[in-house]
Design a protein around this motif. Structure first.
Motif, mmCIF file in Angstrom:
data_model
loop_
_atom_site.group_PDB
_atom_site.id
_atom_site.type_symbol
_atom_site.label_atom_id
_atom_site.label_comp_id
_atom_site.label_asym_id
_atom_site.label_seq_id
_atom_site.Cartn_x
_atom_site.Cartn_y
_atom_site.Cartn_z
ATOM 1 N N SER A 124 -17.147 -7.607 -27.142
ATOM 2 C CA SER A 124 -17.753 -8.878 -27.510
ATOM 3 C C SER A 124 -17.516 -9.169 -28.980
ATOM 4 O O SER A 124 -17.111 -8.311 -29.753
ATOM 5 N N HIS A 125 -17.817 -10.416 -29.363
ATOM 6 C CA HIS A 125 -17.678 -10.842 -30.750
ATOM 7 C C HIS A 125 -19.045 -10.815 -31.415
ATOM 8 O O HIS A 125 -19.995 -11.410 -30.934
ATOM 9 N N VAL B 270 -16.673 -21.354 -35.422
ATOM 10 C CA VAL B 270 -15.692 -20.278 -35.259
ATOM 11 C C VAL B 270 -15.108 -20.333 -33.849
ATOM 12 O O VAL B 270 -15.843 -20.374 -32.859
ATOM 13 N N LEU B 271 -13.777 -20.346 -33.767
ATOM 14 C CA LEU B 271 -13.087 -20.364 -32.483
ATOM 15 C C LEU B 271 -12.809 -18.942 -32.025
ATOM 16 O O LEU B 271 -12.241 -18.134 -32.766
ATOM 17 N N ARG C 255 -18.448 -25.705 -27.752
ATOM 18 C CA ARG C 255 -17.295 -26.485 -27.286
ATOM 19 C C ARG C 255 -16.278 -25.518 -26.697
ATOM 20 O O ARG C 255 -15.816 -24.595 -27.367
ATOM 21 N N TYR C 256 -15.945 -25.716 -25.428
ATOM 22 C CA TYR C 256 -14.984 -24.869 -24.738
ATOM 23 C C TYR C 256 -13.631 -25.578 -24.653
ATOM 24 O O TYR C 256 -13.565 -26.792 -24.437
ATOM 25 N N PRO D 63 -3.916 -20.330 -33.607
ATOM 26 C CA PRO D 63 -5.361 -20.470 -33.367
ATOM 27 C C PRO D 63 -6.112 -21.133 -34.520
ATOM 28 O O PRO D 63 -7.050 -21.908 -34.291
ATOM 29 N N ALA D 64 -5.722 -20.836 -35.759
ATOM 30 C CA ALA D 64 -6.401 -21.430 -36.905
ATOM 31 C C ALA D 64 -6.252 -22.948 -36.919
ATOM 32 O O ALA D 64 -7.180 -23.679 -37.308
ATOM 33 N N VAL D 65 -5.087 -23.429 -36.501
ATOM 34 C CA VAL D 65 -4.859 -24.874 -36.447
ATOM 35 C C VAL D 65 -5.673 -25.483 -35.309
ATOM 36 O O VAL D 65 -6.268 -26.561 -35.459
ATOM 37 N N ILE D 66 -5.709 -24.805 -34.162
ATOM 38 C CA ILE D 66 -6.517 -25.285 -33.044
ATOM 39 C C ILE D 66 -7.977 -25.386 -33.461
ATOM 40 O O ILE D 66 -8.658 -26.381 -33.174
ATOM 41 N N GLU D 67 -8.472 -24.364 -34.146
ATOM 42 C CA GLU D 67 -9.856 -24.361 -34.614
ATOM 43 C C GLU D 67 -10.128 -25.553 -35.522
ATOM 44 O O GLU D 67 -11.134 -26.251 -35.374
ATOM 45 N N GLN D 68 -9.225 -25.801 -36.462
ATOM 46 C CA GLN D 68 -9.418 -26.896 -37.410
ATOM 47 C C GLN D 68 -9.426 -28.245 -36.697
ATOM 48 O O GLN D 68 -10.215 -29.133 -37.033
#
Length: 374
Positions: free
Chosen positions: A144-145, A257-258, A315-316, A329-334
């Motif tokens: 888990s996170h 956080v994504l 948000r999923y 992933p960082a771009v998707i998160e932003q």
């Protein structure tokens, strides 16, 4: 749709990309079932496979429409809403039906990945599975996170062929692990390396052949255990069931956080988990297009499953590898953070994938869990 915990709203979009002649992806957005599928095998196989997979889940959504209320009416309690929600077993039955339909319709010529998020009701015992469910026994646990409890998942480890092994064998018999050879459903996913030269040949997605013995051992496991969730089991009567087969992914944006919630069913992911290669090396690995699970093809169509308590503000994101193969992933998160409006976020995600090359079909789906309206 409104529930006791709040509201669930979703939107999806798909794009053919810049390199493909046909869009073999499919997207489903209903009141309670949300899914993306990435077909493989060309127009007459992959396109049909993804549509058959989505159709089975659409039938599930029609059979269990959930509960909504008209404007001005009181918000239903979670117990009332859960009455018309499917249970986890209903979802697995729909996935099994999709797998059977695809195999019957197109044989070994193609298949599809699947990533779905489904609102499900809890069992009478308070768990996500019935007390005697065979698939929840002795299951490994995903790390888990942070402070989140782990979510259980089904996991089937299949042997990987050595690099350079022939990648397509028609009518492969069901064999023992030391005899397994890779099986390919031709004509799908983009090269995982996003900087692949544009003149490179079109990549294909390969699927390991069907391996009956491993699946039977999983189904025969005794003494099932309830699936863990990331919330208080007594807090509500429903869960968000996230399931995946193949390399289409599920993410969650929480508190800015994504996090990637799903694990790819791919050869390179197995090698990463074993410490054999790094994620950077996986981008150029010769088996980067070999997936270890698919509906309608290969050796294993059992989905990984996990359950999450609905939490307002979450948000999923469900997406095919046409997005994750092009956008970091960082771009998707932003993008998800900077575009609260779903339609704008969907457009921005697709635009980012196209700007990075658009080598595959791109499908994205956003599900927002919102607080009750005032």
């Amino acid at each position: 749709m409104r529930f006791g915990f709040g509201q669930v709203h979703a939107g999806g979009a798909t794009d053919i990309g810049l390199r493909r002649a046909v869009n073999e992806d499919a997207v489903l957005v209903t009141e309670t079932v949300f899914a993306v599928a990435d077909g493989m095998g060309g127009h007459e196989a992959g396109d049909l496979a993804s549509r058959l997979g989505i159709a089975a889940l659409n039938e599930l959504a029609a059979a269990f429409p959930g509960t909504d209320v008209a404007p001005g009416d009181s918000t239903p309690t979670e117990q009332q809403s859960a009455v018309l929600l499917p249970h986890a077993q209903d979802v697995l039955d729909a996935v099994t039906q999709a797998d059977d339909r695809i195999r019957e319709a197109i044989g070994a010529r193609g298949g599809t990945t699947l990533c779905a998020l489904v609102l499900v009701g809890l069992e009478d015992n308070g768990g996500a599975w019935p007390a005697t469910h065979p698939l929840t026994s002795q299951l490994p646990v995903i790390k888990s996170h942070g402070s989140e409890p782990p979510a259980t998942t089904t996991a089937l480890r299949l042997p990987l062929p050595p690099p350079g092994t022939a990648r397509y064998l028609r009518d492969v018999p069901e064999v023992a692990p030391d005899e397994v050879a890779p099986d390919e459903a031709a004509g799908d996913a983009p090269d995982a390396a996003t900087r692949r030269p544009l003149h490179d040949p079109e990549p294909t997605t390969d699927v390991l052949p069907r391996y009956r013995a491993a699946s039977e051992r999983l189904l025969e496991q005794p003494n099932p255990i309830p699936a863990a969730v990331d919330g208080d089991p007594a807090a509500d009567q429903m869960r968000l069931m996230l399931l995946n087969v193949g390399d289409s992914r599920g993410y969650r944006l929480r508190d800015g956080v994504l996090s990637q919630l799903t694990r790819d069913h791919s050869a390179v992911q197995e090698l990463i988990d074993a410490g054999v290669i790094t994620e950077a090396e996986a981008m150029i690995h010769p088996q980067r297009n070999l997936i270890t699970r698919a509906l309608g093809a290969g050796g294993n169509s059992v989905p990984d499953t996990q359950f999450h308590a609905p939490r307002p503000g979450d948000r999923y994101l469900l997406c095919t590898d046409g997005l994750t193969g092009e956008v970091e992933p960082a771009v998707i998160e932003q993008i998800l953070l900077s575009h609260p409006e779903r339609s704008k976020a969907l457009s921005a995600l697709i635009d980012a994938a196209l700007a990075s090359g658009g080598r595959d079909n791109i499908s994205v789906l956003i599900v927002d869990v919102e607080a009750p309206s005032s």
